[in-house]
Design a protein around this motif. Structure first.
Motif, mmCIF file in Angstrom:
data_model
loop_
_atom_site.group_PDB
_atom_site.id
_atom_site.type_symbol
_atom_site.label_atom_id
_atom_site.label_comp_id
_atom_site.label_asym_id
_atom_site.label_seq_id
_atom_site.Cartn_x
_atom_site.Cartn_y
_atom_site.Cartn_z
ATOM 1 N N GLY A 154 0.799 -1.214 0.000
ATOM 2 C CA GLY A 154 0.000 0.000 0.000
ATOM 3 C C GLY A 154 0.830 1.260 0.000
ATOM 4 O O GLY A 154 2.059 1.237 -0.149
ATOM 5 N N LYS A 155 0.115 2.412 0.189
ATOM 6 C CA LYS A 155 0.818 3.709 0.149
ATOM 7 C C LYS A 155 0.490 4.618 1.320
ATOM 8 O O LYS A 155 1.354 5.291 1.865
ATOM 9 C CB LYS A 155 0.467 4.437 -1.154
ATOM 10 N N SER A 156 -0.791 4.655 1.741
ATOM 11 C CA SER A 156 -1.182 5.656 2.732
ATOM 12 C C SER A 156 -1.239 5.110 4.157
ATOM 13 O O SER A 156 -0.522 5.575 5.040
ATOM 14 C CB SER A 156 -2.528 6.281 2.350
ATOM 15 N N SER A 157 -2.096 4.110 4.399
ATOM 16 C CA SER A 157 -2.272 3.604 5.761
ATOM 17 C C SER A 157 -2.559 2.108 5.720
ATOM 18 O O SER A 157 -2.903 1.553 4.677
ATOM 19 C CB SER A 157 -3.426 4.328 6.462
ATOM 20 N N LEU A 158 -2.431 1.454 6.876
ATOM 21 C CA LEU A 158 -2.677 0.019 6.958
ATOM 22 C C LEU A 158 -4.132 -0.295 6.647
ATOM 23 O O LEU A 158 -4.440 -1.253 5.925
ATOM 24 C CB LEU A 158 -2.305 -0.485 8.353
ATOM 25 N N GLU A 159 -5.061 0.502 7.196
ATOM 26 C CA GLU A 159 -6.488 0.270 6.947
ATOM 27 C C GLU A 159 -6.808 0.373 5.458
ATOM 28 O O GLU A 159 -7.573 -0.423 4.922
ATOM 29 C CB GLU A 159 -7.319 1.288 7.743
ATOM 30 N N ASP A 160 -6.200 1.358 4.808
ATOM 31 C CA ASP A 160 -6.429 1.539 3.376
ATOM 32 C C ASP A 160 -5.865 0.362 2.575
ATOM 33 O O ASP A 160 -6.503 -0.128 1.629
ATOM 34 C CB ASP A 160 -5.781 2.848 2.913
ATOM 35 N N PHE A 195 -11.799 -12.547 5.177
ATOM 36 C CA PHE A 195 -11.173 -11.299 4.737
ATOM 37 C C PHE A 195 -10.260 -10.775 5.852
ATOM 38 O O PHE A 195 -10.399 -11.153 7.023
ATOM 39 C CB PHE A 195 -12.234 -10.253 4.398
ATOM 40 N N ILE A 196 -9.347 -9.902 5.473
ATOM 41 C CA ILE A 196 -8.435 -9.320 6.462
ATOM 42 C C ILE A 196 -9.237 -8.374 7.354
ATOM 43 O O ILE A 196 -10.103 -7.624 6.872
ATOM 44 C CB ILE A 196 -7.282 -8.573 5.771
ATOM 45 N N ASP A 197 -8.964 -8.408 8.661
ATOM 46 C CA ASP A 197 -9.710 -7.583 9.616
ATOM 47 C C ASP A 197 -9.629 -6.102 9.272
ATOM 48 O O ASP A 197 -8.547 -5.574 8.988
ATOM 49 C CB ASP A 197 -9.159 -7.793 11.034
ATOM 50 N N MET A 198 -10.784 -5.439 9.325
ATOM 51 C CA MET A 198 -10.854 -3.990 9.093
ATOM 52 C C MET A 198 -11.444 -3.328 10.328
ATOM 53 O O MET A 198 -12.396 -3.837 10.920
ATOM 54 C CB MET A 198 -11.719 -3.689 7.863
ATOM 55 N N ASP A 199 -10.908 -2.188 10.716
ATOM 56 C CA ASP A 199 -11.362 -1.502 11.927
ATOM 57 C C ASP A 199 -12.649 -0.716 11.697
ATOM 58 O O ASP A 199 -13.503 -0.648 12.576
ATOM 59 C CB ASP A 199 -10.273 -0.560 12.438
ATOM 60 N N ARG A 200 -12.792 -0.103 10.521
ATOM 61 C CA ARG A 200 -13.917 0.795 10.276
ATOM 62 C C ARG A 200 -15.140 0.024 9.773
ATOM 63 O O ARG A 200 -15.051 -0.719 8.795
ATOM 64 C CB ARG A 200 -13.530 1.862 9.257
ATOM 65 N N PRO A 201 -16.300 0.231 10.414
ATOM 66 C CA PRO A 201 -17.532 -0.451 9.981
ATOM 67 C C PRO A 201 -17.905 -0.129 8.533
ATOM 68 O O PRO A 201 -18.422 -0.985 7.812
ATOM 69 C CB PRO A 201 -18.593 0.073 10.954
ATOM 70 N N GLN A 202 -17.645 1.127 8.087
ATOM 71 C CA GLN A 202 -18.007 1.492 6.715
ATOM 72 C C GLN A 202 -17.183 0.705 5.694
ATOM 73 O O GLN A 202 -17.672 0.401 4.587
ATOM 74 C CB GLN A 202 -17.853 3.001 6.471
ATOM 75 N N ASN A 203 -15.954 0.355 6.047
ATOM 76 C CA ASN A 203 -15.140 -0.456 5.139
ATOM 77 C C ASN A 203 -15.661 -1.893 5.073
ATOM 78 O O ASN A 203 -15.673 -2.511 4.005
ATOM 79 C CB ASN A 203 -13.677 -0.452 5.582
ATOM 80 N N ARG A 204 -16.083 -2.422 6.213
ATOM 81 C CA ARG A 204 -16.664 -3.768 6.214
ATOM 82 C C ARG A 204 -17.942 -3.809 5.383
ATOM 83 O O ARG A 204 -18.190 -4.754 4.633
ATOM 84 C CB ARG A 204 -16.938 -4.222 7.653
ATOM 85 N N GLU A 205 -18.741 -2.754 5.511
ATOM 86 C CA GLU A 205 -19.974 -2.675 4.728
ATOM 87 C C GLU A 205 -19.665 -2.569 3.230
ATOM 88 O O GLU A 205 -20.354 -3.175 2.391
ATOM 89 C CB GLU A 205 -20.785 -1.450 5.179
ATOM 90 N N THR A 250 -26.467 -17.588 -0.915
ATOM 91 C CA THR A 250 -26.984 -16.850 0.236
ATOM 92 C C THR A 250 -25.797 -16.386 1.060
ATOM 93 O O THR A 250 -24.973 -17.213 1.476
ATOM 94 C CB THR A 250 -27.899 -17.738 1.090
ATOM 95 N N VAL A 251 -25.692 -15.074 1.282
ATOM 96 C CA VAL A 251 -24.498 -14.494 1.896
ATOM 97 C C VAL A 251 -24.880 -13.739 3.165
ATOM 98 O O VAL A 251 -25.839 -12.966 3.178
ATOM 99 C CB VAL A 251 -23.781 -13.533 0.921
ATOM 100 N N THR A 252 -24.125 -13.957 4.246
ATOM 101 C CA THR A 252 -24.325 -13.196 5.483
ATOM 102 C C THR A 252 -23.482 -11.926 5.452
ATOM 103 O O THR A 252 -22.570 -11.791 4.643
ATOM 104 C CB THR A 252 -23.924 -14.026 6.715
ATOM 105 N N ARG A 253 -23.782 -11.015 6.342
ATOM 106 C CA ARG A 253 -22.981 -9.788 6.451
ATOM 107 C C ARG A 253 -21.616 -10.130 7.034
ATOM 108 O O ARG A 253 -21.473 -11.078 7.811
ATOM 109 C CB ARG A 253 -23.688 -8.771 7.351
ATOM 110 N N ILE A 254 -20.634 -9.331 6.698
ATOM 111 C CA ILE A 254 -19.288 -9.562 7.201
ATOM 112 C C ILE A 254 -19.249 -9.299 8.704
ATOM 113 O O ILE A 254 -19.860 -8.350 9.201
ATOM 114 C CB ILE A 254 -18.265 -8.676 6.448
ATOM 115 N N SER A 255 -18.581 -10.174 9.427
ATOM 116 C CA SER A 255 -18.517 -10.026 10.886
ATOM 117 C C SER A 255 -17.377 -9.093 11.274
ATOM 118 O O SER A 255 -16.567 -8.672 10.442
ATOM 119 C CB SER A 255 -18.300 -11.391 11.534
ATOM 120 N N GLU A 256 -17.292 -8.769 12.580
ATOM 121 C CA GLU A 256 -16.209 -7.915 13.062
ATOM 122 C C GLU A 256 -14.854 -8.574 12.898
ATOM 123 O O GLU A 256 -13.823 -7.911 12.880
ATOM 124 C CB GLU A 256 -16.454 -7.561 14.533
ATOM 125 N N LEU A 257 -14.857 -9.902 12.775
ATOM 126 C CA LEU A 257 -13.598 -10.632 12.568
ATOM 127 C C LEU A 257 -13.227 -10.735 11.087
ATOM 128 O O LEU A 257 -12.212 -11.341 10.746
ATOM 129 C CB LEU A 257 -13.715 -12.037 13.160
#
Length: 620
Positions: free
Chosen positions: A330-336, A366-376, A394-401
């Motif tokens: 990446g270039k900017s941040s780990l979350e990005d 998927f790799i853990d993401m901190d921001r809920p908007q990114n998970r969505e 049939t797909v469930t929503r992504i969990s916090e993990l």
């Protein structure tokens, strides 16, 4: 979206690749000696009725009995009227074939009231035999045509949800309603959009004629018997996948090219100009880069363009897909960086599921993401890429993990199971014991069995890698055993030995039998006492328990218990009566009557076969 159908049919197998926007979208393989049976219609005999599972096993003449769930069993015509009371002719505008299937369940009837052992029934295969399971069948027969799917036993009209125009949906429904025989049903397929009433009527008449021929065969044929053979992969592909969205169909076999041209001229003359014979010097899949993609689809690791990668593990219970950043920094941040990798993985996971034909339970890590908007965002992107998939998911929503759990309809074996077989060296486990583990097991076995060898020399034969460990790194332990046993120990490498195998013997003598605690492979019948969990205790207690188990096994005659259950759809291959019998008196192949063939020998007094539906006459 431009698409191509590329067909390799010049060898012992037929391979069909759907190429979308220059990328492999779907792959189908059928070997001429191993033709699939999905879509075939059989006259079968009920072998077992299981109230506890609300299912039955039906002998259709295949290696394993077919599975029939109560939701796929229809009763008398009166039952059907009760099931669809008030429903006929008013199905939802956005209903498709799967929704129609769900509507027929709900009568509350029990399997033991609908079927009896020995009864002869007509069933259609809806799902190929997969792994240890037999085929799944239904009594709700459906016959697909180019524009329509005919359901002779269900009073229902459905319109493909992919036809978006309300006006067109109403037009098609009115045409079908005016022409369909009373009590029968039709599903209007996506390719029917915009076609004339004349073409729909022609398709309907052909399907009705085909059904009446099947009814005649079911009344006169022996049991079990194949009474209708669906089209092979090549013609099925033309019928179901050669749509206006496909730019052209390219095939590499002259004889199959001619066969496809005749089929298209009879069924869909508007498409005759879209078929092409491949004349390249390289194999057709090499020329279009498909062969490389097939090899890639068999790999456990799948690389992403950014440098990240997926790990795909297909297991008995589920398929796990792990997303990793790999070389992408990446270039900017780990979350990005993580979010970009996950978004790229969404498309690749959806494509791999289609290419590999993976079904059942699937977990995407998927790799853990901190921001809920990114998970969505990742959940939304993943669902968008799945929309191209023909198989229902049939797909469930992504969990916090970072986990997405999903199911994908499984109708055939995955590509991995189709093209591979378990490794003969590791016996399908995917691993072997390490060299140190085997070497130390061997040392322990020498200590157990060394005193049984009367000679003053003990010969150890093992794989050369194990022999090298004992002769170098662990030679001190060999010397210690020589002092303990007062015997000389000679280690010999044997290239023909498996990594986990070894033998202990004296010069010129046969190898002594390994103790039950020794390592190595179990070449034949597994030693059950090694695998059974038991309480621990003193050496005397353990020896007493082992002796008691051996005494009990000897008293029972070593027989196996064949009454095991298994999963609901597992096939009981040991049902009474077996699966003897061939394909019976005759069959209908691809909609045309075939001459009668040799049938299975026949039988006991059983209920006659019945389709619960008379011949159907087209309306004028």
């Amino acid at each position: 979206m431009s698409s191509l159908l590329v067909i390799n049919a010049d060898g012992p197998e037929t391979r069909v690749a759907l190429v979308e926007d220059g990328l492999l979208g779907e792959l189908y393989i059928e070997r001429k000696r191993e033709r699939g049976i999905a879509g075939n219609i059989y006259k079968g005999r009920v072998e077992r009725v299981l109230p506890g599972m609300q299912a039955a096993f039906v002998n259709i003449g295949a290696e394993k009995s077919a599975y029939l769930h109560v939701s796929d069993v229809r009763g008398t015509p009166d039952d059907l009227k009760r099931l669809f009371a008030g429903d006929a002719g008013k199905s939802s505008e956005d209903e498709d074939e799967e929704e129609a299937d769900r509507r027929r369940v709900g009568s509350g009837a029990r399997i033991e009231d609908l079927l009896k052992e020995g009864q002869e029934i007509v069933v259609q295969v809806t799902k190929e035999p997969i792994s240890t399971k037999g085929a799944r069948t239904t009594r709700y027969v459906s016959l697909p045509g180019r524009h329509l799917v005919f359901m002779p036993t269900v009073d229902h009209i459905g319109i493909s949800r992919r036809i978006a125009s309300d006006k067109e949906r109403r037009r098609l429904r009115d045409i079908v309603e005016s022409m369909r025989p009373p009590g029968s049903g039709f599903i209007v397929r996506t390719v029917a959009e915009g076609i004339s009433e004349k073409e729909l009527k022609s398709d309907m008449e052909f399907l009705i004629k085909l059904w009446n021929e099947i009814v005649k065969r079911s009344e006169s044929g022996r049991c079990p018997a194949l009474i209708y053979n669906d089209l092979d992969l090549l013609l099925r592909t033309v019928r179901d996948m050669f749509t206006p969205d496909v730019e052209k169909l390219i095939i590499d076999s002259r004889s199959e090219y001619d066969r496809v041209k005749k089929f298209i001229a009879a069924l869909m003359p508007d498409f005759t100009g879209h078929i092409e014979l491949y004349d390249g010097t390289d194999p057709i899949f090499d020329g279009y880069g498909i062969e490389i993609e097939i090899d890639r689809a068999l790999e456990r690791k799948v690389w992403l363009k950014s440098g990240g990668y997926l790990i795909v593990d297909e297991m008995e219970a589920l398929t796990a897909i792990d997303v990793n950043t790999g070389r992408f920094v990446g270039k900017s941040s780990l979350e990005d960086t993580i979010t970009k990798t996950n978004l790229e993985a969404c498309r690749e996971v959806a494509e791999q599921l289609r290419i590999r034909s993976i079904g059942g339970m699937i977990v995407v890590d998927f790799i853990d993401m901190d921001r809920p908007q990114n998970r969505e965002k990742v959940t939304r992107t993943f669902n968008e890429h799945l929309r191209r998939d023909r198989s229902k998911a049939t797909v469930t929503r992504i969990s916090e993990l970072g986990l997405i759990e999903m199911t994908r309809k499984r109708t055939r074996e995955s590509l991995l199971h189709n093209l591979t077989e378990p490794c003969t060296y590791c016996e399908g486990k995917g691993y072997t014991k390490s060299r140190n583990t085997v070497a130390y097991e061997l040392l322990r076995e020498i200590r157990r069995q060394g005193d049984l060898i009367e000679s003053d020399t003990i010969i150890i034969e093992a794989h050369p890698t194990i022999a090298d460990v004992l002769a170098t790194t662990d030679h001190a332990f060999i010397e210690d055993l020589e002092k303990r046993l007062q015997k000389r120990i000679v280690v010999k490498g044997r290239g023909s030995f498996h990594m986990e195998d070894f033998e202990i013997h004296s010069p010129g003598e046969k190898a002594i039998e390994k103790s039950d605690l020794a390592g190595g492979r179990e070449r034949e019948e597994p030693k059950r006492r090694k695998r059974r969990k038991r309480a621990l205790g003193s050496p005397a207690d353990v020896e007493a328990m082992l002796a008691e188990e051996e005494h009990a096994a000897a008293g029972s005659g070593g027989g196996r218990d064949n009454s095991g259950g298994g999963r609901a759809e597992s096939n009981d291959s040991e049902t009474a009566g077996g699966n003897a019998g061939g394909h019976g008196n005759g069959e209908v192949r691809n909609g045309f009557a075939a001459s009668p063939g040799a049938g299975s020998a026949g039988t006991t007094d059983v209920a006659p076969a019945s389709t619960d539906a008379p011949e159907i006459k087209p309306t004028e």
